[in-house]
Design an enzyme around this catalytic site. Structure first.
Site, PDB file in Angstrom:
ATOM      1  N   ASP A  22      -0.820 -12.548 -15.209  1.00 22.37           N
ATOM      2  CA  ASP A  22      -1.194 -13.786 -14.530  1.00 22.37           C
ATOM      3  C   ASP A  22      -0.691 -15.014 -15.262  1.00 22.37           C
ATOM      4  OD1 ASP A  22      -2.567 -13.148 -12.126  1.00 22.37           O
ATOM      5  OD2 ASP A  22      -4.151 -12.265 -13.340  1.00 22.37           O
TER       6      ASP A  22
ATOM      7  N   CYS B 170      -3.212  -7.697 -22.913  1.00 20.86           N
ATOM      8  CA  CYS B 170      -3.425  -6.523 -22.072  1.00 20.86           C
ATOM      9  C   CYS B 170      -2.610  -6.578 -20.782  1.00 20.86           C
ATOM     10  CB  CYS B 170      -4.906  -6.303 -21.781  1.00 20.86           C
ATOM     11  SG  CYS B 170      -5.641  -7.621 -20.825  1.00 20.86           S
TER      12      CYS B 170
ATOM     13  N   HIS C 235       0.826  -1.215   0.000  1.00 18.93           N
ATOM     14  CA  HIS C 235       0.000   0.000   0.000  1.00 18.93           C
ATOM     15  C   HIS C 235       0.853   1.256   0.000  1.00 18.93           C
ATOM     16  CE1 HIS C 235      -3.565  -2.392   1.735  1.00 18.93           C
ATOM     17  NE2 HIS C 235      -3.711  -2.198   0.450  1.00 18.93           N
TER      18      HIS C 235
ATOM     19  N   GLU D  28      -5.300 -16.405 -19.191  1.00 21.86           N
ATOM     20  CA  GLU D  28      -4.271 -16.133 -18.190  1.00 21.86           C
ATOM     21  C   GLU D  28      -3.955 -17.343 -17.328  1.00 21.86           C
ATOM     22  OE1 GLU D  28      -5.437 -12.476 -16.240  1.00 21.86           O
ATOM     23  OE2 GLU D  28      -7.486 -13.117 -15.973  1.00 21.86           O
TER      24      GLU D  28
END
Ligand code: PEP
Ligand code: MG
Length: 591
Positions: free
Chosen positions: A466, A513, A200, A442
């Site tokens: 992924d 993507c 974070h 993926e």
């Protein structure tokens, strides 16, 4: 780790998480955790001790909400949603019941009771080999410090809002709430011992556009306040006492970055076409409906993936069908007649909703994620599918499912779409009857059964982020095995080729993507492998276009042929780098 260097300067290398170069005075923050001593209470003291605990928790809640409000005002709801996790710690019944038991039954003072219970929870989370759970441990310790400060009547020790002079902050860690309070005018940059690209704190630094380096191991123990340093957020480097020569070299690096940006602006709005007239579709990835407004300006034609989960993560409540419809309609109508691919919810993995109790999992990336989650949370999925269908009446909308691992999931999802189409027809609500449906490729299994999937779909979009982690068994968030996360691994090159071939056998187009599509060095390889469309992160669309416009399809095909026979990831990457520098030196050098 420090390295020996010229004339007394010292260099430390870590993980770059937020771009930019800054230099100035170092401010080392050493956290003195509140000292907690144990005291056995007399029976008569227990009610007052319970009141102290309640007051401290309520004060802490108010403080966190205050920080959250300031972050919403400064940066928007997305960044502020981090504090939902902090507030949830204060609502954690299991934790609070244990603290109350320690006060009432063991007759321990409130600060000792809270500290020992919360620290046991945090230590358990921190010991699990999972970045997400380790972040939860940081959240828990952050909240614990606040509660203890309130119980002990102490001021929070790190007040980064009021620095006397502009400084580079060095610390063992910066919690998300510390980071959110950084003032760009006085914090030039920061460097911390711990952390990864996806923590974070790193996310916050990027949002604030403050240069930052993390994962420096013990820098906070080695530096002193008042030293002079240079922080390079591009390469993850801190240099203490930089020599004149180093400062001069950094001046050149900054100049080079500016020149490259200028060159990119010159070709940004030109078509993505190779020197031998092969047209590549170049789209952008977006996370918010409002990002759709910036797509044209960054040089993209449309949107290759709209990661809709951020619409949910941003909110304090789940967005209903109407709210989602408005967001999708906005994006679709801004881009019309250009395309937008709306991806259905990809929650789970490292993306969670604070207000939706999702169980902690040992392997969240292999767990209740994406289409698996949606197929079980039917009400949520229904609202999203109806909202997307309705938005399809307003623009060139396609839809795709994330993390499809086999035909069954696809058939189940498609059956639901048919059911909701029927509902809308009965309600006389318009939608595009021919809205294209695709799937993200993926998982390894999706590549292997790609022919079966292709027969039922209008397009594939390869999610290399992924696909790499699942195929190579390398957690995409773990810095300790980051060297194994290789986009040019021969297996990945062949999996992309297999997906492209399966798609083309069934006359459907194949896009990428994942982040590979944002890397100008890899774009020629992907185009050579036959990929029809690249969808890049918005700030990188211009660099990808720059290289496409200097490329010949014939050369890209030769590069792909080499990669398909090569047995070594490093060699494939080396060849891609060499080729990119050869055809587009201006992307790398100030020429
Ligand atoms: C991917 O996996 O490549 C992808 C685009 O999806 P995400 O990064 O959102 O998982
Ligand atoms: Mg993905």
């Amino acid at each position: 780790m420090a390295e020996a260097a010229r004339d007394g300067e010292r260099t430390f290398r870590g993980i770059p998480v937020s771009a930019g170069v800054c230099r100035g005075k170092i401010l080392v923050i050493r956290r003195n955790r509140p000292t907690v001593t144990k005291r056995i209470l007399a029976e008569a003291e227990i009610p007052e001790e319970m009141n102290r605990l309640e007051r401290a928790i309520s004060e802490t809640r108010t403080q966190i909400q205050g920080v959250q409000d300031r972050v919403v005002a400064a940066m928007g709801a997305k960044e502020a949603s981090i504090f939902d996790a902090h507030l949830l710690v204060l609502e954690d019944r299991t934790l609070l019941d244990e603290v109350v038991r320690a006060i009432q039954h063991d007759k321990t003072n409130a600060e000792h009771a809270f500290h020992s219970v919360a620290e046991r929870y945090a230590a358990t989370l921190a010991a699990i080999d999972d970045d997400y759970l380790r972040e939860r441990a940081t959240d828990m310790r952050d909240v614990t410090t606040r509660v203890l400060n309130n119980l002990l009547g102490l001021e929070p020790e790190v007040d980064l809002r009021h620095l006397k002079e502009p400084s580079i902050i060095i610390s063992h860690d910066l919690t998300p709430s510390n980071t959110a309070q950084l003032d760009k005018r006085s914090v030039l940059g920061f460097a911390i011992d711990v952390g990864s690209k996806t923590s974070h704190t790193a996310i916050m630094a990027r949002s604030l556009r403050i240069p930052a380096v993390v994962g420096l191991k013990d820098i906070s123990g080695q530096l002193q306040t008042g030293q002079y340093g240079l922080l390079d957020g591009y390469n993850g480097v801190i240099i203490i006492n930089p020599t004149d020569q180093t400062l001069f070299e950094y001046g050149q690096i900054i100049h080079q970055q500016d020149t490259i940006q200028q060159k990119l602006r010159d070709t940004q709005q030109k078509p993505a076409i190779t020197l031998d007239s092969h047209r590549v579709t170049l789209n952008a990835n977006i996370e918010q409906a409002a990002n759709a407004d910036e797509v044209k300006a960054c040089g993209a034609e449309g949107v290759g993936v709209f990661r809709t989960e951020y619409l949910f993560i941003n909110q304090s409540e789940l967005p209903d069908e109407e709210t989602q419809y408005k967001a999708y309609r906005h994006a679709a109508s801004v881009l019309k007649p250009d395309p937008i691919v709306i991806r259905t919810l990809d929650l789970g993995g490292d993306k969670f909703l604070a207000h939706l109790q999702m169980p902690a999992e040992l392997n969240p990336f292999l767990g209740w994620r994406a289409i698996r989650f949606c197929l079980q949370e039917r009400d949520m999925f229904r609202e999203q599918l109806r909202a997307i269908l309705r938005a399809s009446a307003e623009g060139n909308v396609s839809m795709m499912y994330p993390m499809i691992s086999g035909l069954d999931e696809l058939l189940q999802a498609n059956a639901l779409v048919e059911e909701y189409k029927e509902e809308l027809r009965k309600e006389n609500i318009p939608f595009d009857e021919n809205m294209k449906i695709g799937a993200m490729i993926e998982t390894l299994s999706a590549v292997i059964v790609a022919d079966s999937l292709a027969r039922r779909l209008k397009f594939f979009s390869i999610g290399t982020n992924d696909l790499i982690q699942y195929s190579l068994a390398v957690d995409r968030m773990n810095e300790r095995i980051a060297h194994l996360y290789e986009p040019t691994h021969p297996a990945i090159v062949r999996l992309i080729k297999a997906t492209v071939d399966a798609g083309h056998r069934h006359n459907i187009h194949v896009s990428i993507c994942g982040e590979m599509a944002s890397d100008p060095v890899l774009a020629p390889l992907l185009i050579g492998l036959g990929v029809d469309e690249l969808s890049a992160a918005m700030p990188l669309v211009a660099s990808v276009k720059f290289i496409i416009r200097r490329l010949k399809l014939t050369e890209a095909k030769q590069l792909a042929e080499f990669a398909l026979t090569c047995e070594n990831a490093g060699e494939i990457l080396g060849r891609c780098q060499e080729f990119a520098r050869q055809i587009a030196p201006g992307l790398f050098e100030d020429e």
